[in-house]
Design an enzyme around this catalytic site. Structure first.
Site, PDB file in Angstrom:
ATOM      1  N   HIS A  33      98.106  43.809  59.357  1.00 53.95           N
ATOM      2  CA  HIS A  33      99.152  44.745  59.151  1.00 53.95           C
ATOM      3  C   HIS A  33      98.627  46.089  58.806  1.00 53.95           C
ATOM      4  O   HIS A  33      99.100  47.098  59.130  1.00 53.95           O
ATOM      5  CB  HIS A  33      99.979  44.141  57.842  1.00 53.95           C
ATOM      6  CG  HIS A  33     100.540  42.827  58.227  1.00 53.95           C
ATOM      7  ND1 HIS A  33     101.752  42.838  58.940  1.00 53.95           N
ATOM      8  CD2 HIS A  33     100.255  41.671  57.914  1.00 53.95           C
ATOM      9  CE1 HIS A  33     101.908  41.469  59.067  1.00 53.95           C
ATOM     10  NE2 HIS A  33     101.314  40.710  58.272  1.00 53.95           N
ATOM     11  N   ARG A  42     102.030  54.529  66.889  1.00 52.50           N
ATOM     12  CA  ARG A  42     103.001  53.513  66.561  1.00 52.50           C
ATOM     13  C   ARG A  42     103.945  53.467  65.543  1.00 52.50           C
ATOM     14  O   ARG A  42     105.219  53.561  65.675  1.00 52.50           O
ATOM     15  CB  ARG A  42     102.051  51.867  66.477  1.00 52.50           C
ATOM     16  CG  ARG A  42     102.910  50.814  65.902  1.00 52.50           C
ATOM     17  CD  ARG A  42     102.182  49.956  65.625  1.00 52.50           C
ATOM     18  NE  ARG A  42     102.915  48.738  65.004  1.00 52.50           N
ATOM     19  CZ  ARG A  42     103.332  48.484  63.850  1.00 52.50           C
ATOM     20  NH1 ARG A  42     103.288  49.414  62.677  1.00 52.50           N
ATOM     21  NH2 ARG A  42     104.295  47.375  63.511  1.00 52.50           N
ATOM     22  N   GLY A  66     110.217  40.168  62.664  1.00 53.42           N
ATOM     23  CA  GLY A  66     108.843  40.217  62.654  1.00 53.42           C
ATOM     24  C   GLY A  66     108.488  41.471  61.749  1.00 53.42           C
ATOM     25  O   GLY A  66     107.520  42.090  62.264  1.00 53.42           O
ATOM     26  N   GLU A  89     110.546  37.662  58.615  1.00 55.56           N
ATOM     27  CA  GLU A  89     109.267  37.699  58.852  1.00 55.56           C
ATOM     28  C   GLU A  89     108.574  36.150  58.540  1.00 55.56           C
ATOM     29  O   GLU A  89     109.234  35.451  57.602  1.00 55.56           O
ATOM     30  CB  GLU A  89     108.358  38.542  57.766  1.00 55.56           C
ATOM     31  CG  GLU A  89     106.936  38.300  57.890  1.00 55.56           C
ATOM     32  CD  GLU A  89     106.202  38.637  59.138  1.00 55.56           C
ATOM     33  OE1 GLU A  89     106.772  39.648  59.790  1.00 55.56           O
ATOM     34  OE2 GLU A  89     105.284  37.780  59.448  1.00 55.56           O
ATOM     35  N   GLU A 118     113.853  31.909  65.653  1.00 58.22           N
ATOM     36  CA  GLU A 118     114.787  30.903  65.972  1.00 58.22           C
ATOM     37  C   GLU A 118     115.505  30.089  65.110  1.00 58.22           C
ATOM     38  O   GLU A 118     116.376  29.316  65.124  1.00 58.22           O
ATOM     39  CB  GLU A 118     113.830  29.896  66.806  1.00 58.22           C
ATOM     40  CG  GLU A 118     113.170  30.459  68.041  1.00 58.22           C
ATOM     41  CD  GLU A 118     112.064  31.308  67.431  1.00 58.22           C
ATOM     42  OE1 GLU A 118     111.762  31.437  66.401  1.00 58.22           O
ATOM     43  OE2 GLU A 118     111.190  31.985  68.484  1.00 58.22           O
ATOM     44  N   GLU A 132     108.830  45.467  66.723  1.00 57.19           N
ATOM     45  CA  GLU A 132     107.615  45.716  67.309  1.00 57.19           C
ATOM     46  C   GLU A 132     106.916  44.637  67.594  1.00 57.19           C
ATOM     47  O   GLU A 132     106.194  44.078  66.815  1.00 57.19           O
ATOM     48  CB  GLU A 132     106.696  46.585  66.320  1.00 57.19           C
ATOM     49  CG  GLU A 132     105.624  47.395  66.853  1.00 57.19           C
ATOM     50  CD  GLU A 132     104.621  46.514  67.229  1.00 57.19           C
ATOM     51  OE1 GLU A 132     104.345  45.879  68.475  1.00 57.19           O
ATOM     52  OE2 GLU A 132     103.636  46.488  66.426  1.00 57.19           O
ATOM     53  N   GLU A 141     100.905  37.085  73.911  1.00 57.65           N
ATOM     54  CA  GLU A 141     101.657  36.509  72.687  1.00 57.65           C
ATOM     55  C   GLU A 141     103.129  36.320  72.790  1.00 57.65           C
ATOM     56  O   GLU A 141     103.512  35.384  71.884  1.00 57.65           O
ATOM     57  CB  GLU A 141     101.069  37.163  71.197  1.00 57.65           C
ATOM     58  CG  GLU A 141      99.626  37.307  71.005  1.00 57.65           C
ATOM     59  CD  GLU A 141      99.254  37.700  69.753  1.00 57.65           C
ATOM     60  OE1 GLU A 141      99.764  38.491  69.285  1.00 57.65           O
ATOM     61  OE2 GLU A 141      98.322  37.011  69.304  1.00 57.65           O
TER      62      GLU A 141
HETATM   63 CA   LIG Z   1     102.568  43.841  68.111  1.00 57.37          CA
END
Ligand SMILES: [Ca+2]
Ligand SMILES: [Ca+2]
Lengths: 355, 355
Positions: A33, A42, A66, A89, A118, A132, A141
């Site tokens: 993080h 970003r 996320g 999250e 989900e 992001e 990923e």
């Molecule tokens: Ca990422």
């Protein structure tokens, strides 16, 4: 440790093919993080998206998927007046995200939900889905799958996706210092012949792509070319299994063709018709990001001349077992210019990334 | 991955407390060997030892323990005329080492033995035992134990140890940019209050020592001080369980005391009486090495003034279960100078490294 993982025995029956414990475990620590928050290109891009849409965000419902420490959700509350932000999250960071929301006085606006995309339940659909989700080489990923599932469940018809589109860009390049450091080094270090280690070096350093490569604009042998483009409104989970692209480069300066470098760009459309698009470009002509670039080394460098063409195809094949991994297969043909028509050759190489 | 390892469940009954599979597995790949060979300060120091003793090495029997790719053994054959060099390597790299010896035409002089130091059999004792066994903070990974066992079994009475002695050096230091990056960052990033994450940052970034720190000479707040000295002839395996040292620093310039930085120096005595000693110093006033330095952060920075004293003790406690690990415990007292006698405080902190 990534290399080590690639060499483990693969028995998916006893291990989670999504590797969620490892994946979400990593996001439960601060290190990643901090890296993302410290990445100004970003984070400022997302901030700019919120800021330039602050009027239109008024009374909108937003999902931040996320969300990590919640920075994007906090930007929404700080810079606009959405009616509600659902900050989702899966990792244990969610508990701290809740504290940060409260500490900043935004707990009326931002609701933190801990759970997988989900599985979480929202009380309503949302107008904007921001996330992001981008990894190395854009897709690595495959967090994008979670975003698509969330879109189909929770984004209202006509709602907005941020990013709205994404592209993967390739360029043929020189990589002199990487080649020197990993391969040419063994020629005659300290006056000794270490060439018997070169096949091992090839295997260890050139089989997989090199993450965190930094390409300088002067190492690009041609103008970069988008090889894959994603529309975040129409992209389907099934499309991710195999993605194909093409490239055709015209070599602009003579040099040594060591491999291809890849990076990505994402665009955020405006909520207002005709409003400005915000772009986050992770290539060598933009500000540095924590993604840096991804280098795919050929087995043997090839000398190329200005005017030569390099054309071919790229296939991103998602690993059918290890769902966060993929193999990138490149096929290329180098054709000499009319000045130099004999210099023609072709090659193919598959890069597991990582499995 | 080192952090992750530290957080695993610790059940030594089902795992090797020496972690040999992981340890020797790493040395079976090229990455670490390339890092060591590319470290010019390190490799040239060993080369210099062989070169400056080349006449005296004539007809000597040498053991190169943990030889890796065999670079030190190859230096012996290239630069001197020893009667035999036994190059001992436990990892699978040994197979390549054999090829390198042959490729360079030294297979009459260098015999490669694959096996652990504790298990290999030599046909004779040796005159010189050379090894590059040093880890982070000198002792980490405790390869030194293997060197001591090999010494007791295979070094003839009156034989030579290279290195012959070693010292661990400490200095109180500033670490402004590390502190800013990992801790001060959370104060107000992007105009938001992220201070609720500071306890997590403290836990994640300051609990263990930071390997691969680079300290600039100007970050040293006092003259460095040797806290542990090892005589490689008399040191016993049992001595490694707990090593204690003391320090007394006089602060030379006012600044912020963020922590202590450690590094090591090893010395190689000459085979000839009165011959020059070769030194490999991994500190900030010498050439860079792949070890860099090791940083131990205090929980809270302390302002200090020129003339203050910082004194205390260090204890290196080897982990009784995980034999390659240790805990470093620091106790310090800061005393104000006579100008500034009120500025006195004491602290203690234990750093697992890594378990
Ligand atoms: Ca990422
Ligand atoms: Ca070492």
């Amino acid at each position: 440790s990534q290399d080590a993982a690639g060499e483990e025995e693969e028995d998916p029956s006893i291990e989670d093919p999504w590797q969620d414990e490892e994946y979400f475990g990593n996001y439960g620590t601060l290190r990643l993080h901090l890296e993302m928050l410290s990445d100004k290109s970003r984070t400022e891009a997302y901030r700019q998206v919120i800021l330039s849409n602050s009027a239109s965000l008024s009374s909108k419902r937003v999902m931040d998927l996320g969300c990590g420490t919640g920075i994007i959700s906090l930007f929404c509350a700080q810079l606009a007046r959405p009616s509600m932000v659902y900050a989702v999250e899966a990792s244990s960071m969610a508990e701290y995200t809740r504290q940060l929301v409260k500490q900043n006085g935004y707990d009326e606006v931002v609701t933190v939900l801990q759970g997988r995309a989900e599985e979480i339940e929202l009380p309503e659909q949302v107008d904007v889905l921001v996330s992001e989700w981008m990894g190395n080489c854009l897709l690595f990923e495959f967090m994008v799958e979670s975003v698509l599932l969330a879109r189909d469940r929770w984004l209202r018809d006509g709602g907005t996706m941020w990013p709205s589109s994404a592209a993967l860009t390739f360029v043929p390049c020189q990589a002199d210092s990487y080649y020197a450091e990993k391969m040419a080094f063994w020629e005659r270090p300290y006056g000794l012949d270490f060439t018997p280690l070169q096949p091992l070096a090839q295997q260890e350093f050139f089989t997989k792509p090199k993450f965190s490569h930094i390409i300088e604009p002067c190492d690009c042998l041609a103008a970069p070319c988008d090889v894959i483009s994603l529309d975040m409104y129409t992209l389907q989970v099934g499309d991710l299994e195999e993605m194909k692209g093409q490239f055709h480069f015209c070599v602009e300066k003579s040099g040594v063709f060591h491999g291809f470098t890849a990076w990505f760009t994402v665009c955020f459309e405006s909520l207002e018709a005709g409003g400005a698009t915000v772009e986050l470009n992770t290539g060598p002509n933009s500000g540095p990001t924590h993604w840096k670039q991804t280098l795919f080394m050929l087995d043997r460098p090839v000398s190329v001349c200005a005017g030569d063409s390099i054309s071919g195809t790229i296939v991103l094949q998602r690993n059918p077992v290890w769902r966060r991994h993929m193999t990138v297969t490149l096929h290329w043909t180098i054709k000499g210019s009319t000045d130099n028509p004999d210099n023609s050759q072709a090659g193919t190489k598959s890069f597991p990334m990582w499995r």
